[in-house]
Design an enzyme around this catalytic site. Structure first.
Site, PDB file in Angstrom:
ATOM      1  N   ASP A   1       7.919 -15.736  -0.653  1.00 12.40           N
ATOM      2  CA  ASP A   1       8.935 -16.098  -1.587  1.00 12.40           C
ATOM      3  C   ASP A   1       9.522 -17.494  -1.574  1.00 12.40           C
ATOM      4  O   ASP A   1       9.074 -18.036  -0.414  1.00 12.40           O
ATOM      5  CB  ASP A   1      10.320 -15.131  -1.482  1.00 12.40           C
ATOM      6  CG  ASP A   1       9.958 -13.556  -1.827  1.00 12.40           C
ATOM      7  OD1 ASP A   1       8.801 -13.405  -2.453  1.00 12.40           O
ATOM      8  OD2 ASP A   1      10.737 -12.828  -1.624  1.00 12.40           O
TER       9      ASP A   1
ATOM     10  N   TYR B   1       5.381 -10.705  10.426  1.00 12.02           N
ATOM     11  CA  TYR B   1       6.643 -11.599   9.813  1.00 12.02           C
ATOM     12  C   TYR B   1       7.838 -11.499  11.060  1.00 12.02           C
ATOM     13  O   TYR B   1       7.962 -10.526  11.838  1.00 12.02           O
ATOM     14  CB  TYR B   1       7.252 -10.819   8.488  1.00 12.02           C
ATOM     15  CG  TYR B   1       6.576 -11.420   7.368  1.00 12.02           C
ATOM     16  CD1 TYR B   1       7.063 -12.360   6.657  1.00 12.02           C
ATOM     17  CD2 TYR B   1       5.531 -10.633   6.698  1.00 12.02           C
ATOM     18  CE1 TYR B   1       6.246 -13.078   5.447  1.00 12.02           C
ATOM     19  CE2 TYR B   1       4.688 -10.939   5.580  1.00 12.02           C
ATOM     20  CZ  TYR B   1       5.316 -12.113   5.108  1.00 12.02           C
ATOM     21  OH  TYR B   1       4.808 -12.779   4.051  1.00 12.02           O
TER      22      TYR B   1
END
Length: 241
Positions: free
Chosen positions: A51, A109
């Site tokens: 993002d 992540y």
């Protein structure tokens, strides 16, 4: 010749990884512009999308080189001279059928935050959450482990064949006032990690119960759709083979 590159980037000034019609400020657009300046017209393919404002320390991409580019160290040097906030860490020859996204087996992540406001030198790279109970956070993170339908844990608007993903492992670690959350999975949906982080932190602060988290994970009822701030999120590693 197909090559595999491991890259890192500061996502602060970019509107995400994926190319967009509405802006040129994306990681993909910046890299493809640098490649074009070196007479390399191949599009790049990433292991996953990040993002706006999200960073990476181990994103993997692939692209194809014309025959006259055989010196990969020289290529890396030239790309790093041309790029700002993006760094090529490694470039290596890959099999012709290698695919940065579809060949990947696991993705990791990392989310970094503090419980007091980060300094002006950190606020683009570290998020902030108020005081919480670490034991509750660990319990909440464990709920996500395993194979689940994450239909209630992603942003819509992106076509996907299935919302089922398998999370192999979650971790929480505190070091010198910095808090780290880790997710390792076979893949992630759009904004899934940020939504999971915020939901887990809500449980850790007592704003949401473990039962409510389980209800959302089993697609019974949505209790939250909020996202953790992007600044603390890093795509840290892609595992192949």
């Amino acid at each position: 010749m197909r090559v595999k590159a491991v890259i890192s980037y500061d996502g602060s000034h970019y509107q995400g990884f994926q190319k967009q019609k509405s802006t040129k400020m994306t990681i993909t657009a910046a890299i493809e512009k640098a490649l074009a300046s070196l007479q390399i017209d191949s599009p790049i393919v990433g292991s996953g999308r990040t993002d706006a404002g999200v960073h990476a320390t181990g994103q993997v991409i692939h692209f194809d080189l014309p025959d006259f580019w055989s010196d990969l160290e020289k290529l890396k040097h030239n790309l790093n001279r041309k790029l700002t906030d993006i760094s090529f860490k490694h470039i290596s020859v890959a099999a012709n059928d290698f695919h940065a996204r579809f060949s990947a087996k696991k993705r990791v992540y990392r989310y970094v935050f503090k419980t007091h406001k980060p300094s002006v030198f950190e606020h683009k790279y570290i998020s902030y959450y108020e005081a919480f109970d670490p034991a509750l956070l660990i319990n909440a993170l464990k709920i996500f482990e395993g194979e689940h339908d994450f239909n209630f844990f992603h942003k819509t608007g992106t076509i996907t064949h299935t919302t089922i993903r398998k999370i192999y492992r979650t971790d929480y670690v505190e070091r010198n006032g910095y808090h780290f959350i880790y997710f390792q999975a076979n893949g992630f949906l759009r904004s899934q990690v940020r939504m999971m982080v915020d939901a887990a932190m809500r449980c850790a602060r007592g704003d949401m119960s473990i039962t409510q988290l389980q209800e959302q994970l089993t697609c019974q009822k949505k209790h939250t759709t909020k996202l953790a701030p992007p600044e603390g999120l890093y795509l840290s590693r892609i595992v192949y083979g």
